[in-house]
Structures are given as C-alpha cells and as structure tokens.
Design a protein around this motif. Sequence first.
Motif, PDB file in Angstrom:
ATOM      1  N   GLY A 324      32.158  44.340  57.803  1.00  0.00           N
ATOM      2  CA  GLY A 324      32.358  43.319  56.772  1.00  0.00           C
ATOM      3  C   GLY A 324      31.077  42.757  56.228  1.00  0.00           C
ATOM      4  O   GLY A 324      31.046  41.654  55.669  1.00  0.00           O
ATOM      5  N   LEU A 325      29.999  43.511  56.350  1.00  0.00           N
ATOM      6  CA  LEU A 325      28.679  43.031  55.969  1.00  0.00           C
ATOM      7  C   LEU A 325      28.222  43.536  54.605  1.00  0.00           C
ATOM      8  O   LEU A 325      27.707  42.775  53.784  1.00  0.00           O
ATOM      9  CB  LEU A 325      27.668  43.460  57.038  1.00  0.00           C
ATOM     10  CG  LEU A 325      26.172  43.271  56.752  1.00  0.00           C
ATOM     11  CD1 LEU A 325      25.875  41.794  56.587  1.00  0.00           C
ATOM     12  CD2 LEU A 325      25.343  43.867  57.880  1.00  0.00           C
ATOM     13  N   CYS A 326      28.448  44.826  54.325  1.00  0.00           N
ATOM     14  CA  CYS A 326      27.819  45.425  53.137  1.00  0.00           C
ATOM     15  C   CYS A 326      28.699  45.421  51.899  1.00  0.00           C
ATOM     16  O   CYS A 326      28.194  45.524  50.780  1.00  0.00           O
ATOM     17  CB  CYS A 326      27.370  46.852  53.442  1.00  0.00           C
ATOM     18  SG  CYS A 326      28.726  48.032  53.672  1.00  0.00           S
ATOM     19  N   GLY A 327      30.016  45.342  52.050  1.00  0.00           N
ATOM     20  CA  GLY A 327      30.906  45.341  50.902  1.00  0.00           C
ATOM     21  C   GLY A 327      31.202  46.703  50.315  1.00  0.00           C
ATOM     22  O   GLY A 327      31.883  46.811  49.293  1.00  0.00           O
ATOM     23  N   THR A 328      30.733  47.766  50.951  1.00  0.00           N
ATOM     24  CA  THR A 328      30.893  49.111  50.406  1.00  0.00           C
ATOM     25  C   THR A 328      32.354  49.521  50.261  1.00  0.00           C
ATOM     26  O   THR A 328      32.735  50.173  49.297  1.00  0.00           O
ATOM     27  CB  THR A 328      30.166  50.118  51.318  1.00  0.00           C
ATOM     28  OG1 THR A 328      28.779  49.818  51.301  1.00  0.00           O
ATOM     29  CG2 THR A 328      30.382  51.545  50.842  1.00  0.00           C
ATOM     30  N   CYS A 329      33.195  49.125  51.212  1.00  0.00           N
ATOM     31  CA  CYS A 329      34.588  49.594  51.217  1.00  0.00           C
ATOM     32  C   CYS A 329      35.516  48.704  50.399  1.00  0.00           C
ATOM     33  O   CYS A 329      36.738  48.890  50.400  1.00  0.00           O
ATOM     34  CB  CYS A 329      35.104  49.693  52.648  1.00  0.00           C
ATOM     35  SG  CYS A 329      35.170  48.111  53.539  1.00  0.00           S
ATOM     36  N   LYS A 330      34.987  47.742  49.686  1.00  0.00           N
ATOM     37  CA  LYS A 330      35.784  46.764  48.946  1.00  0.00           C
ATOM     38  C   LYS A 330      36.830  47.440  48.065  1.00  0.00           C
ATOM     39  O   LYS A 330      36.529  48.386  47.334  1.00  0.00           O
ATOM     40  CB  LYS A 330      34.848  45.926  48.091  1.00  0.00           C
ATOM     41  CG  LYS A 330      35.460  44.700  47.442  1.00  0.00           C
ATOM     42  CD  LYS A 330      34.435  44.022  46.535  1.00  0.00           C
ATOM     43  CE  LYS A 330      33.140  43.716  47.268  1.00  0.00           C
ATOM     44  NZ  LYS A 330      32.104  43.208  46.359  1.00  0.00           N
ATOM     45  N   THR A 331      38.054  46.964  48.136  1.00  0.00           N
ATOM     46  CA  THR A 331      39.128  47.521  47.317  1.00  0.00           C
ATOM     47  C   THR A 331      40.130  46.430  46.985  1.00  0.00           C
ATOM     48  O   THR A 331      40.222  45.410  47.670  1.00  0.00           O
ATOM     49  CB  THR A 331      39.820  48.693  48.041  1.00  0.00           C
ATOM     50  OG1 THR A 331      40.717  49.345  47.149  1.00  0.00           O
ATOM     51  CG2 THR A 331      40.591  48.208  49.253  1.00  0.00           C
ATOM     52  N   LYS A 332      40.905  46.651  45.934  1.00  0.00           N
ATOM     53  CA  LYS A 332      41.891  45.665  45.466  1.00  0.00           C
ATOM     54  C   LYS A 332      43.181  45.818  46.267  1.00  0.00           C
ATOM     55  O   LYS A 332      43.654  46.932  46.478  1.00  0.00           O
ATOM     56  CB  LYS A 332      42.169  45.920  43.983  1.00  0.00           C
ATOM     57  CG  LYS A 332      42.791  44.743  43.237  1.00  0.00           C
ATOM     58  CD  LYS A 332      41.783  43.658  42.985  1.00  0.00           C
ATOM     59  CE  LYS A 332      42.288  42.602  42.002  1.00  0.00           C
ATOM     60  NZ  LYS A 332      42.234  43.079  40.613  1.00  0.00           N
ATOM     61  N   MET A 333      43.737  44.694  46.706  1.00  0.00           N
ATOM     62  CA  MET A 333      45.021  44.703  47.388  1.00  0.00           C
ATOM     63  C   MET A 333      46.110  44.440  46.345  1.00  0.00           C
ATOM     64  O   MET A 333      46.161  43.368  45.737  1.00  0.00           O
ATOM     65  CB  MET A 333      45.056  43.653  48.495  1.00  0.00           C
ATOM     66  CG  MET A 333      46.338  43.653  49.311  1.00  0.00           C
ATOM     67  SD  MET A 333      46.195  42.678  50.839  1.00  0.00           S
ATOM     68  CE  MET A 333      45.793  41.049  50.186  1.00  0.00           C
ATOM     69  N   VAL A 334      46.967  45.431  46.122  1.00  0.00           N
ATOM     70  CA  VAL A 334      48.030  45.320  45.128  1.00  0.00           C
ATOM     71  C   VAL A 334      49.141  44.406  45.616  1.00  0.00           C
ATOM     72  O   VAL A 334      49.677  43.578  44.870  1.00  0.00           O
ATOM     73  CB  VAL A 334      48.594  46.719  44.769  1.00  0.00           C
ATOM     74  CG1 VAL A 334      49.725  46.603  43.753  1.00  0.00           C
ATOM     75  CG2 VAL A 334      47.480  47.621  44.238  1.00  0.00           C
TER      76      VAL A 334
END
Length: 371
Positions: A324-334
């Motif tokens: 939860g540090l880099c934000g690389t996997c960030k995605t929208k929760m529908v």
Amino acid sequence: MVDLQLPDLSMAPILWDRNRDDTLVCRQVRQETHDVKTFVLSAVEPRLLRYAPGQFITLELEIDGQNINRCYTLSSSPTRPDTVSITVKRVPGGAVSNWLHDNLKAGDALRVLGPAGEFSCFMQAVPAQHKYLFLSAGSGITPLMSMSRAVHDLTLNADIAFVHSARTPSDIIFARELELMARNHQYFRLGFVCERHGDQPAWAGFNGFLSQAVLHNIAPDFLEREVFTCGPAPYMAAVRTILQQAGFDMARYHEESFSFETLSAATVPAAQAEQRVAASPEPAARHTVRFARSGDEVACSGSQTILEAAREVGMRLPVSCTQGLCGTCKTKMVSGQVDMKHAGGIRQREIDQGWILPCCSKPLGDVVLER
C-alpha cells in the motif's frame, strides 16, 4: 536470449494482448545521460502495442534468486506501436535499476505486465483543445515525454508548456529532442531549470529550483492550464505548494508516483495510515472478486487481500511494493466494499472517488473491480 531476427513487416499486424502476451525483447540500449539509459523493447513476434501516453508496464524479474516486480513508465509513444521503451535512472542501492543498467542487453527477454495506468492527458475528452503545463524532475520526465511525443507525432494543436528540472544541464534527459519539438510545434513552450551549472559554465537557462516566478516566466497563464506532474516526492510536494499559494484550482492537478526504488519508509506518513472503507470483515467469509475488464473472477476470504487471492489462481496484476505504499496497483472499485489499510499510496480524494489498492484491501462482500 532471444534470436534477433528482423520482423516480417508484410504480415498483417496483430495487437498486443495484455491478458495473454507477457514477453518483450530488448532490441536496443541507449545511453541518455551518465546515469540514465533507455531500453527499447518489442514483442517476440510482431505485435502492435496500444496504450495511452503516460501509462506504465510492470517488469517481472528474478534478481539474485529473488522475484521482484517493478513498474516503469513508458517513455515511448503509441504513435510508433511496434516498440516501447523505458528510460531508467541508476538509483544508488536500487536493486532493479542497477541490474537493468549492468545486465540488460539487446536480445534479452523480459516478462512484463501491462501497459496500465491512468496518468495521461489523452484520457481526457478532447486533448487537442486543452492547455497543459507539464512539470517534471529527473527521470520523472518519462510519462510527460510520452505524452509530448504523441502530441508531436499527431501534429495536435494542444498547447503545452513543459518545464523540466535537473541537477545540471548534463543531467537533462531528452534535451535535444525536446528542443526539436519546441522548434517544430507552434504551441510547445519549453523551459529547463537546473540546480547548478555543472560542467557547462555558459548555461543560459534557469538556475536554482522551480518557483512561482519561473512558472510566470515560462507560462504566464499557468493558472489556466491542466497540470501533470511527475518526479521525486519532495519535488511534487514543492509543486503542490507553489500552485496552491498561487491560487491554482487543484481539481485540475494530476501527479504520478515516482519510481518505487526512490521510496523508503521515511517518506511514508509515520502513522502507516489505516483507511477503512467500511466495518471490519468476517475472517472466515468467502467472497467473489470480479475483474470487469478481463472477465476474471477469484474467490477471496475476508482475511486475504485481493492481490493475494488473485496470485493464488495465477493472475498477474501490476504491483511493486505489495504494502500500500507505491500506488502501482490502484484500480477503480465498481461495486462492493473493502477494508483497506494503506501506507500512503493513495489519496483520500481518490478513495472518495472509488479507487482502492488491491495489495492492501480485503473484501467485505462480493466486489467488482474495473481492471
């Protein structure tokens, strides 16, 4: 090592499928500055790579017996779709950047994920009619270079003011190409800011650090522009301060996290913030997580993160830190709810807009993700 054969350009083009294709071959290595290299990559078999300028790929590497994922923004433009490139600065002590500089050569194959990411002016409705301010420092130039190359290649009338900061003139990445764009493109303004002269005492550009005065000089109308920023965390913090003090509308501000190798625990808020999107989950519960774009589904218990559940069934998601540090996997929760404990890799306004980090999110029920 993959055989370096010339592709048969008479073949009908096949698109790169990010859900199936996973190998790129290094075709060329270019020395940009004393500590920056560009690696030009293409598919093993001819593939056209489509992506939005500013997106990234994730390298899946094995270094000294350890599996490491690392994300790098593509510095190339999708207007030249047969190859992509990453531009990498050697980071002191950086496991991946040093390995790439010392080992990756033409003919070597890499396993990759992507492209992915949301940091792109081309994801707006009418990019050609917008006015932009691109602000970068160091190798944070890469996503903004990708966008600029695309605008230049497509001869769009987008109005761009590009301001890049570097330690010395010799550290400016892509200097000659940027100067060529400024000569070729009527609406492309360019400014360099260097901390010191280095080995170029006749340097005539801006000295010191980015400031409101420098912005007024290069782009007097910067308050009217859409701002895209990428660079080290202290640089981006300084940019936010400059813009806020000038009265800029921060709803038109976009930034991209810098290379994970430059991050450390010291840059994370001391509290290791817990962000609860809803109440505590039931550890024994089993939930379904569906990935809308790919159509994949995984079963995930309330005690697992979504990333852990996806990896159990062999799914490959873009990720670097897994904390939860880099934000690389960030995605929208529908739809759905999760319990997310992050370490600074996502902003509150992004959470409010429905974004999550799968690496540190546990489902509280069935969840649908945009990815």
